[in-house]
Design a protein around this motif. Sequence first.
Motif, mmCIF file in Angstrom:
data_model
loop_
_atom_site.group_PDB
_atom_site.id
_atom_site.type_symbol
_atom_site.label_atom_id
_atom_site.label_comp_id
_atom_site.label_asym_id
_atom_site.label_seq_id
_atom_site.Cartn_x
_atom_site.Cartn_y
_atom_site.Cartn_z
ATOM 1 N N SER A 136 21.431 -25.257 31.495
ATOM 2 C CA SER A 136 20.289 -24.334 31.573
ATOM 3 C C SER A 136 19.173 -24.804 30.647
ATOM 4 C CB SER A 136 20.715 -22.915 31.183
ATOM 5 O OG SER A 136 21.723 -22.436 32.042
ATOM 6 N N VAL A 137 17.951 -24.814 31.156
ATOM 7 C CA VAL A 137 16.800 -25.192 30.334
ATOM 8 C C VAL A 137 16.517 -24.067 29.345
ATOM 9 C CG1 VAL A 137 14.340 -25.778 30.348
ATOM 10 C CG2 VAL A 137 15.857 -26.643 32.159
ATOM 11 N N VAL A 138 16.422 -24.382 28.069
ATOM 12 C CA VAL A 138 16.305 -23.368 27.020
ATOM 13 C C VAL A 138 15.041 -22.523 27.188
ATOM 14 C CG1 VAL A 138 15.824 -23.101 24.554
ATOM 15 C CG2 VAL A 138 17.771 -24.453 25.307
ATOM 16 N N GLY A 139 13.951 -23.149 27.637
ATOM 17 C CA GLY A 139 12.709 -22.406 27.811
ATOM 18 C C GLY A 139 12.804 -21.286 28.829
ATOM 19 N N ALA A 140 13.791 -21.355 29.726
ATOM 20 C CA ALA A 140 13.974 -20.320 30.742
ATOM 21 C C ALA A 140 14.951 -19.236 30.304
ATOM 22 C CB ALA A 140 14.457 -20.960 32.047
ATOM 23 N N LEU A 141 15.567 -19.400 29.122
ATOM 24 C CA LEU A 141 16.537 -18.432 28.632
ATOM 25 C C LEU A 141 15.856 -17.304 27.869
ATOM 26 C CD1 LEU A 141 19.313 -20.835 27.230
ATOM 27 C CD2 LEU A 141 19.286 -19.667 29.448
ATOM 28 N N SER A 142 16.519 -16.169 27.806
ATOM 29 C CA SER A 142 16.028 -15.058 26.993
ATOM 30 C C SER A 142 16.196 -15.406 25.516
ATOM 31 C CB SER A 142 16.814 -13.783 27.299
ATOM 32 O OG SER A 142 18.158 -13.918 26.856
ATOM 33 N N LEU A 143 15.516 -14.624 24.651
ATOM 34 C CA LEU A 143 15.638 -14.850 23.213
ATOM 35 C C LEU A 143 17.081 -14.677 22.747
ATOM 36 C CD1 LEU A 143 12.431 -13.110 21.842
ATOM 37 C CD2 LEU A 143 12.965 -15.537 21.754
ATOM 38 N N ALA A 144 17.780 -13.696 23.347
ATOM 39 C CA ALA A 144 19.175 -13.467 22.973
ATOM 40 C C ALA A 144 20.032 -14.677 23.324
ATOM 41 C CB ALA A 144 19.703 -12.221 23.669
ATOM 42 N N LEU A 171 17.218 -8.911 19.448
ATOM 43 C CA LEU A 171 18.411 -8.567 20.222
ATOM 44 C C LEU A 171 18.497 -7.073 20.489
ATOM 45 C CD1 LEU A 171 21.170 -10.756 18.491
ATOM 46 C CD2 LEU A 171 19.551 -11.398 20.281
ATOM 47 N N THR A 172 19.106 -6.710 21.620
ATOM 48 C CA THR A 172 19.404 -5.312 21.932
ATOM 49 C C THR A 172 20.621 -4.880 21.124
ATOM 50 O OG1 THR A 172 20.926 -5.846 23.727
ATOM 51 C CG2 THR A 172 18.579 -5.698 24.283
ATOM 52 N N PRO A 173 20.870 -3.564 21.012
ATOM 53 C CA PRO A 173 22.068 -3.117 20.283
ATOM 54 C C PRO A 173 23.365 -3.729 20.817
ATOM 55 C CG PRO A 173 20.565 -1.278 20.605
ATOM 56 C CD PRO A 173 19.990 -2.439 21.370
ATOM 57 N N ALA A 174 23.491 -3.868 22.135
ATOM 58 C CA ALA A 174 24.706 -4.467 22.703
ATOM 59 C C ALA A 174 24.831 -5.935 22.289
ATOM 60 C CB ALA A 174 24.688 -4.341 24.225
ATOM 61 N N GLU A 175 23.701 -6.638 22.271
ATOM 62 C CA GLU A 175 23.716 -8.045 21.873
ATOM 63 C C GLU A 175 24.010 -8.195 20.381
ATOM 64 O OE1 GLU A 175 20.526 -9.560 25.275
ATOM 65 O OE2 GLU A 175 19.835 -8.902 23.308
#
Length: 495
Positions: A136-144, A171-175
């Motif tokens: 996966s290309v990092v630029g396409a990933l979410s911050l989490a 990050l969200t609470p779940a993350e």
Amino acid sequence: MPERIVMSGISKRFPGVVALDNVRLSVQPGEVHAVVGENGAGKSTLMKILAGAYEKDGGRLFLDGNEVDIRGPLHAQELGIAIIYQNLNMVPDLTAAENIFIGRFPRRGRRIDYRSMNARAATLLSEVGARFSPGSVVGALSLADRQLVAIAKALSFAASVVVMDEPTSSLTPAEVEMLFGIVRKITSAGASVIFISHHMEEIFSITDRVTVLRDGRLVGSWDTRDLTEESLVGHMIGRPVDNLFPKDNVPSGEKVLEVRGLSAKGLFEDVSFSLRKGEILGIGGLVGSGRTELVKTIFGDIPRSAGSVRVDGREVNIRSPMDAVKAGMALVPEDRGGEGALLDDDVCQNISLPVLRKYFRRGRLDRASERSSATSYIESLRIKTPSPEQRVENLSGGNQQKVVLAKWFETRPKILILDEPTRGIDVGAKAEIYRLISEMAARGVGVLMISSELPELMGLSDRVLVMCRGRLATSMDRDAATSERVMLAAAGGKL
């Protein structure tokens, strides 16, 4: 068993500044150790010395009982010290596997062995709970997900010391809970984690011990269980804190803002609520729930597809932020550096920007008057700056946020919209920001505040709205709002 890390008598000076003065830090094997303090306390400088990014001017450093002289970042990595910076330092055009092994790609002859690299990366990503592929290309990933890549990279060094600098800021609470699971897994294997965070609930949830720095000096180290939030904040800022959330009970006035059936196509739909003078109305919800898009639509930054907005009982047609300002609104955005302040300009220029026209006399800018007004805000908001001519980028995060607030206070708003007003700000500065928010409400300003920090949301708000998947899930009065009820509504549960 010897201590994993001992930094003794560490000193560091920059031109005109003593960043660290005789600081000591000791970290045990298998523990999570928090290093806390206000912005400018010396936390980052101390960690950069440990990571080899800075050379110390004085002091000694021991790793597993052996004295070491860290000669640079690569040497620190070879010694088993990994640091995950807040900005992550990723190469967006490369894959997750390439970011994990950058600078040390496995090779077959003269070529990179991509099969081996991807296989090793897949194992590491699996260990941290990632659900994306090594390719996966990092630029396409979410911050989490990028955070998971950074953690996997740290694990790839077989690090015995992992430094996490504000790891939960996006990050969200779940993350966050997933991250804490990874931290516990790392420490259960004997590694040590140094955890830097401004979030009190995280410090008390995940850490074993806490070291406090203030103005480049050691205040002390304590077992986390022996501290309270109030005592820890008191150590950080050097004075007792009786009430972190100075919320005055202000009688609500007439409705200053009414939102009816507001929608923005593909972002959120059919949101209705009202805000009264002197009221602090909190907006909670998970990342992606539509909170930011809602306030940007009210402010004219995103076009609405349906609905109406009323200010003081009169419908207003807000098509741009300029229209919103004319209607008496002010928006402090989530992205302080990108949207809130002009970092390359000075404090004075930032504060006067929205009302610059009033400082012109016969076609010329009255700089003395502009500077006088800026100075009054610097004093009243306690902005720490050498002068009004200091560039904003040279201020701490908390003082940058105060400059953004001062800029909008200059417009004398009826409605103050705040999107994550204390993100990335130390606790001492947070207390100052909370004071300013409460003072604005006490003057009759209606405050609309988005926050992902539940203690902040419930500590300041008179009412709480909760967004879920682009819709308004519920509205709660202050007395009925609990962490459990807010999170249940944010996740789509039934109250």
